[in-house]
Scaffold this active site. Structure first.
Site, PDB file in Angstrom:
ATOM      1  N   LYS A   1       0.843  -1.214   0.000  1.00 58.64           N
ATOM      2  CA  LYS A   1       0.000   0.000   0.000  1.00 58.64           C
ATOM      3  C   LYS A   1       0.868   1.250   0.000  1.00 58.64           C
ATOM      4  O   LYS A   1       0.691   2.156  -0.816  1.00 58.64           O
ATOM      5  CB  LYS A   1      -0.902  -0.002   1.248  1.00 58.64           C
ATOM      6  CG  LYS A   1      -1.556   1.342   1.526  1.00 58.64           C
ATOM      7  CD  LYS A   1      -2.476   1.307   2.731  1.00 58.64           C
ATOM      8  CE  LYS A   1      -1.818   1.500   4.068  1.00 58.64           C
ATOM      9  NZ  LYS A   1      -1.473   2.893   4.412  1.00 58.64           N
ATOM     10  N   ASN A   2       1.832   1.305   0.941  1.00 61.83           N
ATOM     11  CA  ASN A   2       2.627   2.520   1.086  1.00 61.83           C
ATOM     12  C   ASN A   2       3.700   2.663   0.005  1.00 61.83           C
ATOM     13  O   ASN A   2       4.394   3.678  -0.048  1.00 61.83           O
ATOM     14  CB  ASN A   2       3.246   2.587   2.491  1.00 61.83           C
ATOM     15  CG  ASN A   2       2.164   2.763   3.548  1.00 61.83           C
ATOM     16  OD1 ASN A   2       1.020   3.104   3.226  1.00 61.83           O
ATOM     17  ND2 ASN A   2       2.509   2.520   4.803  1.00 61.83           N
TER      18      ASN A   2
ATOM     19  N   CYS B   1      -5.233  12.232  13.634  1.00 63.82           N
ATOM     20  CA  CYS B   1      -5.927  10.975  13.325  1.00 63.82           C
ATOM     21  C   CYS B   1      -5.815  10.040  14.516  1.00 63.82           C
ATOM     22  O   CYS B   1      -5.282  10.413  15.554  1.00 63.82           O
ATOM     23  CB  CYS B   1      -5.375  10.338  12.061  1.00 63.82           C
ATOM     24  SG  CYS B   1      -3.783   9.582  12.290  1.00 63.82           S
TER      25      CYS B   1
ATOM     26  N   ARG C   1       0.212  13.969  13.907  1.00 60.52           N
ATOM     27  CA  ARG C   1       0.737  13.813  12.540  1.00 60.52           C
ATOM     28  C   ARG C   1       0.734  15.102  11.719  1.00 60.52           C
ATOM     29  O   ARG C   1       0.030  15.210  10.709  1.00 60.52           O
ATOM     30  CB  ARG C   1      -0.011  12.691  11.809  1.00 60.52           C
ATOM     31  CG  ARG C   1       0.100  11.371  12.540  1.00 60.52           C
ATOM     32  CD  ARG C   1      -0.567  10.250  11.806  1.00 60.52           C
ATOM     33  NE  ARG C   1       0.183   9.806  10.647  1.00 60.52           N
ATOM     34  CZ  ARG C   1      -0.288   8.929   9.767  1.00 60.52           C
ATOM     35  NH1 ARG C   1      -1.482   8.420   9.922  1.00 60.52           N
ATOM     36  NH2 ARG C   1       0.450   8.553   8.749  1.00 60.52           N
TER      37      ARG C   1
ATOM     38  N   ASP D   1       4.213   0.153  12.231  1.00 58.00           N
ATOM     39  CA  ASP D   1       3.033  -0.472  11.614  1.00 58.00           C
ATOM     40  C   ASP D   1       2.883  -1.951  11.994  1.00 58.00           C
ATOM     41  O   ASP D   1       1.915  -2.596  11.586  1.00 58.00           O
ATOM     42  CB  ASP D   1       3.095  -0.336  10.086  1.00 58.00           C
ATOM     43  CG  ASP D   1       2.885   1.102   9.633  1.00 58.00           C
ATOM     44  OD1 ASP D   1       2.405   1.913  10.443  1.00 58.00           O
ATOM     45  OD2 ASP D   1       3.221   1.413   8.472  1.00 58.00           O
TER      46      ASP D   1
ATOM     47  N   ARG E   1      -8.879  -0.592   4.135  1.00 55.73           N
ATOM     48  CA  ARG E   1      -7.983   0.458   3.634  1.00 55.73           C
ATOM     49  C   ARG E   1      -6.629  -0.120   3.242  1.00 55.73           C
ATOM     50  O   ARG E   1      -5.994   0.366   2.314  1.00 55.73           O
ATOM     51  CB  ARG E   1      -7.740   1.507   4.728  1.00 55.73           C
ATOM     52  CG  ARG E   1      -8.924   2.375   5.020  1.00 55.73           C
ATOM     53  CD  ARG E   1      -8.520   3.497   5.922  1.00 55.73           C
ATOM     54  NE  ARG E   1      -7.310   4.137   5.391  1.00 55.73           N
ATOM     55  CZ  ARG E   1      -6.523   4.944   6.072  1.00 55.73           C
ATOM     56  NH1 ARG E   1      -6.810   5.252   7.313  1.00 55.73           N
ATOM     57  NH2 ARG E   1      -5.452   5.472   5.518  1.00 55.73           N
TER      58      ARG E   1
HETATM   59  N1  EPU Z   1       6.293  14.210  11.573  1.00 53.26           N
HETATM   60  C1  EPU Z   1       6.294  15.536  11.939  1.00 53.26           C
HETATM   61  N2  EPU Z   1       6.150  16.468  10.934  1.00 53.26           N
HETATM   62  C2  EPU Z   1       6.007  16.110   9.628  1.00 53.26           C
HETATM   63  C3  EPU Z   1       6.015  14.758   9.261  1.00 53.26           C
HETATM   64  C4  EPU Z   1       6.161  13.818  10.274  1.00 53.26           C
HETATM   65  O1  EPU Z   1       6.418  15.887  13.107  1.00 53.26           O
HETATM   66  O2  EPU Z   1       5.889  17.009   8.784  1.00 53.26           O
HETATM   67  C5  EPU Z   1       6.447  13.173  12.618  1.00 53.26           C
HETATM   68  C6  EPU Z   1       5.185  12.304  12.748  1.00 53.26           C
HETATM   69  O3  EPU Z   1       4.219  12.913  13.561  1.00 53.26           O
HETATM   70  C7  EPU Z   1       5.749  11.041  13.312  1.00 53.26           C
HETATM   71  C8  EPU Z   1       7.121  10.937  12.628  1.00 53.26           C
HETATM   72  O4  EPU Z   1       7.434  12.261  12.200  1.00 53.26           O
HETATM   73  O5  EPU Z   1       5.924  11.183  14.691  1.00 53.26           O
HETATM   74  C9  EPU Z   1       7.222   9.992  11.459  1.00 53.26           C
HETATM   75  O6  EPU Z   1       6.099  10.174  10.617  1.00 53.26           O
HETATM   76  P1  EPU Z   1       6.149   9.959   9.036  1.00 53.26           P
HETATM   77  O7  EPU Z   1       6.051  11.292   8.377  1.00 53.26           O
HETATM   78  O8  EPU Z   1       7.312   9.096   8.694  1.00 53.26           O
HETATM   79  O9  EPU Z   1       4.798   9.174   8.783  1.00 53.26           O
HETATM   80  P2  EPU Z   1       3.911   9.278   7.494  1.00 53.26           P
HETATM   81  O10 EPU Z   1       4.786   9.528   6.333  1.00 53.26           O
HETATM   82  O11 EPU Z   1       2.759  10.161   7.723  1.00 53.26           O
HETATM   83  C10 EPU Z   1       4.112   6.751   6.815  1.00 53.26           C
HETATM   84  C11 EPU Z   1       3.169   5.619   6.541  1.00 53.26           C
HETATM   85  C12 EPU Z   1       2.533   5.177   7.848  1.00 53.26           C
HETATM   86  C13 EPU Z   1       3.644   4.730   8.785  1.00 53.26           C
HETATM   87  C14 EPU Z   1       4.660   5.875   8.988  1.00 53.26           C
HETATM   88  C15 EPU Z   1       5.854   5.482   9.822  1.00 53.26           C
HETATM   89  C16 EPU Z   1       2.451   6.058   4.272  1.00 53.26           C
HETATM   90  C17 EPU Z   1       1.356   6.445   3.359  1.00 53.26           C
HETATM   91  N3  EPU Z   1       2.158   6.052   5.586  1.00 53.26           N
HETATM   92  O12 EPU Z   1       3.335   7.796   7.389  1.00 53.26           O
HETATM   93  O13 EPU Z   1       1.707   4.057   7.542  1.00 53.26           O
HETATM   94  O14 EPU Z   1       3.111   4.378  10.044  1.00 53.26           O
HETATM   95  O15 EPU Z   1       5.141   6.321   7.705  1.00 53.26           O
HETATM   96  O16 EPU Z   1       6.515   4.413   9.282  1.00 53.26           O
HETATM   97  O17 EPU Z   1       3.538   5.711   3.842  1.00 53.26           O
HETATM   98  C18 EPU Z   1      -0.100   2.578   7.858  1.00 53.26           C
HETATM   99  O18 EPU Z   1       0.172   2.078   6.759  1.00 53.26           O
HETATM  100  O19 EPU Z   1      -0.900   2.044   8.659  1.00 53.26           O
HETATM  101  C19 EPU Z   1       0.542   3.823   8.253  1.00 53.26           C
HETATM  102  C20 EPU Z   1       0.057   4.602   9.213  1.00 53.26           C
END
Ligand code: EPU
Length: 419
Positions: A22-23, A117, A122, A306, A398
């Site tokens: 998915k990701n 969420c 996030r 995850d 999802r």
């Molecule tokens: N963060 C910030 N600011 C930002 C971006 C991130 O503070 O601008 C923080 C987040 O709050 C978190 C950390 O940095 O504490 C890491 O978050 P990240 O940005 O890596 O998460 P994401 O990109 O929103 C993706 C996956 C998630 C997975 C996370 C961590 C996708 C579409 N989603 O989310 O997948 O948990 O990386 O590996 O790639 C899932 O599939 O169930 C899922 C939630």
């Protein structure tokens, strides 16, 4: 709305084919917005999140067709719209992935802020700071990020305080068409990012550092459409390994990539599972009792957040104490209250959960709160005595391609019913 019912206590035997990630698919689908032409994507999973991003692409002017169950063709010739509405973004945060490509191609992107969420606040501040460094002007109004750039984006050095997965992907997609060189320091290293880099490279992008935390992008003036295969879903793979750990049995997972799960394998072997790794398959056997292990979630290649909820369900079935640290998201313990309804003994203290295993769980009516929490309840249900009824299973749809069908095929007694 559907619910899932599981009659626990059946061992699992047979073979399960893993779907595309998915990701991995979401950013690659977003990347097709970067240039006109028809892109071909193989091994796309059948998921609600994929349908959502395709719906979003359609509102931006792209067209798509499934040429077989798992192959998509996306045409981006007529992408002229630049707004991702709240209605779509609120159902799937990954919609923010269109920001980078739209800004790079059209010089404008207006995307609803996702908000919090079920697993934490996030924010997307890293994405926004990155676009600003690349020369975009950003305004926040009426709940939307409005990003504009006059002419091309300009290469810059961007450092992430925390290696953000979608942040790295968004900046990469913007930087490939920028003027000059962009360096992303402390970039996320998840295999899905390497998958995106492969897609962008096939489109004509020049990126160095694949697989490392320092990515260097030499911007190019134009890109062309490309063909790519989505990597196997490592979280789906891990979920099934843990499910066999919980239920017992002997299952071979095919079409997967064992090298993408280094930390999970260590933990599962320490907890008493036998794992046999092939090139694209993994055999998992659980015959004896489970042992307690501690886990700390970390960015890749550390233990994936995850897989935290699913592993917690497994730890409730040991006879010992397991300490689980959630270091990525501040609120990712929503499954605890539901697992307690099934007899689990878990204490939460900030970002730490202490699981006191009692060797068994009892079936109960529980509620899914997010995607991975739902998977943990399914795992608990497979091992529990009696019936488990999980409501709000749209969360599972999802991100898991035919979870019920795949588990039934290896002997689980699991089915869906209308609520
Ligand atoms: N963060 C910030 N600011 C930002 C971006 C991130 O503070 O601008 C923080 C987040 O709050 C978190 C950390 O940095 O504490 C890491 O978050 P990240 O940005 O890596 O998460 P994401 O990109 O929103 C993706 C996956 C998630 C997975 C996370 C961590 C996708 C579409 N989603 O989310 O997948 O948990 O990386 O590996 O790639 C899932 O599939 O169930 C899922 C939630």
């Amino acid at each position: 709305m559907d619910k899932i019912i599981i009659e626990g206590g059946r061992k699992l035997h047979g073979e399960i084919k893993i779907s595309g990630a998915k990701n991995g698919a979401l950013p690659i689908i977003a990347a097709t917005l970067l240039c006109p032409g028809t892109h071909t994507i193989h091994n796309v999973p059948e998921l609600r999140d994929i349908r959502t991003i395709l719906q979003l692409l359609a509102t931006l002017g792209a067209t798509w067709e499934r040429i077989d169950t798992n192959t998509l063709k996306i045409n981006s010739d007529n992408v002229t719209e630049f707004e991702a509405s709240y209605d779509l973004v609120k159902t799937m945060r990954a919609s923010v992935l269109v920001l980078g490509p739209l800004l790079a191609r059209l010089g404008r992107a207006r995307v609803s802020l996702p908000g919090g969420c079920a697993i934490g606040a996030r924010p997307i501040d890293f994405h926004m700071q990155g676009f600003q460094k690349l020369g975009a002007q950003l305004e926040l109004e009426h709940g939307y990020v409005d990003a504009k750039v006059c002419g091309r984006l300009r290469g810059a050095t961007i450092y992430f305080d925390i290696p953000s997965v979608t942040g790295t992907e968004n900046i990469l997609m913007a930087a490939v068409l920028a003027e000059g060189t962009t360096v992303i320091k402390n970039a996320a290293r998840e295999p899905e990012i390497a998958n995106l880099i492969d897609m962008l490279t096939r489109m004509g992008a020049r990126i160095e550092g694949r697989g490392s935390d320092r990515l260097t992008v030499q911007g190019v003036e134009s890109l062309q459409p490309a063909e790519i295969e989505i990597i196997p879903d490592r979280i789906e793979t891990g979920t099934f390994l843990i499910a066999v750990g919980a239920a017992g049995g002997d299952v071979t997972l095919t079409n997967c990539n064992p090298s993408h799960l280094p930390s999970l394998f260590e933990k599962l072997r320490s907890s008493g599972l036998y794992l046999e790794e092939g090139e694209t398959s993994i055999r998992v056997i659980r015959s004896g009792p489970l042992k307690n292990v501690d886990i700390k979630t970390m960015p890749y290649p550390g233990f994936a957040t995850d897989l935290q909820a699913q592993t917690m369900a497994l730890m409730t079935l040991t006879e010992g104490l397991s300490v689980i640290h959630e270091n990525i998201f501040e609120n990712r313990f929503m499954h605890v209250a539901e697992l307690r309804r099934m007899g689990a003994d878990i204490m939460v203290d900030g970002g730490k959960a202490i699981v006191k295993g009692h060797g068994k769980l009892n079936g109960a009516r529980v509620m899914a709160t997010d995607l991975r929490a739902s998977a943990s309840l399914v795992i608990a249900g497979l091992a529990a005595q009696g019936l488990t009824e999980i409501s709000r299973v749209y969360h599972l749809d999802r991100g898991y391609d035919d979870l019920v069908g795949k588990l039934s095929a290896v002997g689980a007694k699991i089915w869906r019913e209308r609520e």
